[in-house]
Design a protein around this motif. Structure first.
Motif, short mmCIF file in Angstrom:
data_model
loop_
_atom_site.label_atom_id
_atom_site.label_comp_id
_atom_site.label_asym_id
_atom_site.label_seq_id
_atom_site.Cartn_x
_atom_site.Cartn_y
_atom_site.Cartn_z
N HIS A 41 -39.90 -31.04 -35.77
CA HIS A 41 -41.39 -30.80 -36.32
C HIS A 41 -42.05 -30.53 -35.21
O HIS A 41 -41.88 -30.84 -33.97
N PHE B 253 -46.50 -29.83 -33.84
CA PHE B 253 -47.62 -30.27 -34.28
C PHE B 253 -48.85 -29.99 -33.35
O PHE B 253 -48.61 -29.94 -32.18
N SER C 38 -53.97 -34.83 -36.22
CA SER C 38 -52.92 -33.82 -35.97
C SER C 38 -52.81 -32.90 -37.25
O SER C 38 -53.06 -33.34 -38.41
N ALA D 35 -49.28 -31.06 -38.67
CA ALA D 35 -47.79 -30.66 -38.35
C ALA D 35 -47.03 -30.11 -39.34
O ALA D 35 -47.43 -29.90 -40.45
N TRP E 73 -43.38 -29.66 -40.74
CA TRP E 73 -42.00 -30.04 -40.89
C TRP E 73 -41.02 -28.99 -41.51
O TRP E 73 -40.82 -29.21 -42.76
#
Length: 156
Positions: free
Chosen positions: A37, A39, A56, A58, A60
């Protein structure tokens, strides 16, 4: 400001498998190998707060998720207290655990990120376990660049 960015970079680069993508104003962009991932992340403006507080965004790729919000609150919240994120003039009620909060769904994640792109500041408010209200504030300068850098890094 440069010292703060260096500290942020050092703190978030420590675990094995994590690499820095770049620093954008007060935001950092990072890639982590397992689970894969990427971020963008920032710490609150008030440096007297707990060092592990952050917001954050992110991506994925293995889970098909992009631009997912995660907030680590600067203190434990009172059980049942709402967590409200404000970006620009938009307010969002988040799903929350004792110290973490998330958008309720992918659509809200997308709207929050859009509000962040157009805003100058972001705040996350709740009521602490001690009954006192609190707010964690973040500057948004550099957020859009860090979010885009992280998303692009995960496309590769």
């Amino acid at each position: 400001m440069i010292a703060l960015l260096a500290l942020l970079l050092a703190a978030w680069q420590a675990p094995a498998g994590r690499s820095a993508i770049g620093i954008y104003q007060g935001w950092g962009a990072f890639r982590e190998a397992a689970p894969a991932h990427c971020f963008a992340i920032a710490q609150p403006i008030d440096r007297t707060l707990r060092r592990d507080a952050f917001v954050s965004i992110a991506s994925w790729p293995g889970r098909g998720l992009r631009n997912q919000l995660h907030v680590r609150l600067s203190r434990a919240r009172s059980q049942g207290a709402r967590v409200v994120l404000t970006a620009g003039e938009r307010r969002f009620t988040l799903l929350a655990g004792p110290r973490d909060a998330w958008a309720p769904d992918a659509r809200t994640d997308a709207v929050i990120v859009a509000a962040m792109r157009g805003g100058r500041a972001l705040s996350v408010e709740s009521v602490g376990a001690n009954g006192a209200p609190f707010a964690d504030s973040y500057a948004l300068e550099g957020a859009a660049s860090a979010i885009d850098a992280a998303a692009l890094a995960c496309l590769r």
